[in-house]
Each structure stands twice: as C-alpha cells, then as structure tokens.
Design a protein around this motif. Structure first.
Motif, PDB file in Angstrom:
ATOM      1  N   ALA A  54     -30.010  77.058  22.288  1.00  0.00           N
ATOM      2  CA  ALA A  54     -30.876  75.998  22.813  1.00  0.00           C
ATOM      3  C   ALA A  54     -31.492  75.155  21.709  1.00  0.00           C
ATOM      4  O   ALA A  54     -31.858  74.002  21.943  1.00  0.00           O
ATOM      5  CB  ALA A  54     -31.974  76.606  23.677  1.00  0.00           C
ATOM      6  N   PRO A  58     -32.639  71.071  22.658  1.00  0.00           N
ATOM      7  CA  PRO A  58     -33.646  71.664  23.546  1.00  0.00           C
ATOM      8  C   PRO A  58     -33.765  70.988  24.908  1.00  0.00           C
ATOM      9  O   PRO A  58     -34.002  71.664  25.908  1.00  0.00           O
ATOM     10  CB  PRO A  58     -34.949  71.530  22.756  1.00  0.00           C
ATOM     11  CG  PRO A  58     -34.531  71.413  21.333  1.00  0.00           C
ATOM     12  CD  PRO A  58     -33.201  70.711  21.361  1.00  0.00           C
ATOM     13  N   HIS A  61     -31.927  72.534  27.689  1.00  0.00           N
ATOM     14  CA  HIS A  61     -32.205  73.948  27.976  1.00  0.00           C
ATOM     15  C   HIS A  61     -33.663  74.173  28.371  1.00  0.00           C
ATOM     16  O   HIS A  61     -34.254  75.188  28.036  1.00  0.00           O
ATOM     17  CB  HIS A  61     -31.852  74.797  26.746  1.00  0.00           C
ATOM     18  CG  HIS A  61     -30.425  74.662  26.329  1.00  0.00           C
ATOM     19  ND1 HIS A  61     -29.405  75.344  26.930  1.00  0.00           N
ATOM     20  CD2 HIS A  61     -29.856  73.890  25.372  1.00  0.00           C
ATOM     21  CE1 HIS A  61     -28.263  75.016  26.357  1.00  0.00           C
ATOM     22  NE2 HIS A  61     -28.504  74.133  25.417  1.00  0.00           N
TER      23      HIS A  61
END
Length: 125
Positions: A54, A58, A61
C-alpha cells in the motif's frame, strides 16, 4: 504531497514492524512450546506485507489503511484489559497497547487522498 510522503513513510515503518513478526512465528513453529500468540503474529505479518504494498500508492488502499488503524485500536483495548486481569503481564501489555495506539493515530492522522471517481464510457465498455 508532503502528507502523502509522510503516510508512505509511516506505512513502510509499520509494515516493516509487522513483517518482523515472522521471526517469532517461525521460531514458535520450529520449536513448539506452550500456546502463545503465534496465530496473531501471523496475521500481523500478513498485514505488514500488504501495508508495504500500500505504501506505493496509498490512495488505492484506503480501506486497508483504515483497517490497520482501527484493528490496532481494537487490539490495544483488548491488551489493556488483559493487562489488568493478568498482573504479571501488565507492563508488557500496556506498552504494546501504547505502541498500537500510536500506530492507529498515525495512520488515521495522515489519510490518503481519495481517488477521483471515473465514469465508464459507453464506448469503452
């Protein structure tokens, strides 16, 4: 951009910390002893691998990051309560709880940006 970079650093640090859980899992499986938290550590190892993935993007996720934060809080609550029920383990449980709360706060304090919603075009479908 600075906030996303900070989140990536937090994700890598927490991911590496959780991936390090493979050591007690491997040693417990290699040399079985009294029941302990081997199963829990295997889950943290797996979560750590996904947090490292992740860290690349980011915003893709967000659910995983939220899960890592809120599950850290839940685990901290359980450990804190156990610390008061098992006096010989109180200090260790409270320190572990504090670490998990810091992890949860750090992950929630740096939320990833939402991805823009893309409409599927009729020509592309």
């Amino acid at each position: 951009m600075i906030r996303e970079r900070a989140l990536q650093v937090v994700l890598v640090l927490v991911g590496l910390l959780f991936v390090a859980a493979i050591y007690p899992v491997a040693t417990d499986l290699w040399h079985p002893g009294p029941p302990d938290d081997t199963m829990m550590m295997s889950l943290y190892f797996t979560l750590g691998v996904f947090l490292l993935v992740a860290a690349r993007k980011p915003s893709a996720h967000r659910s995983l990051i939220a899960f890592a934060a809120w599950s850290s809080f839940a685990h901290a609550v359980v450990m804190t309560i156990l610390g008061f029920h098992i006096p010989s383990e109180k200090v260790g449980f409270l320190i572990g709880s504090a670490v998990l709360v810091v992890i949860g706060v750090a992950l929630l304090a740096l939320p990833p940006a939402k991805q823009p919603f893309e409409h599927a075009s009729a020509a592309g479908a």
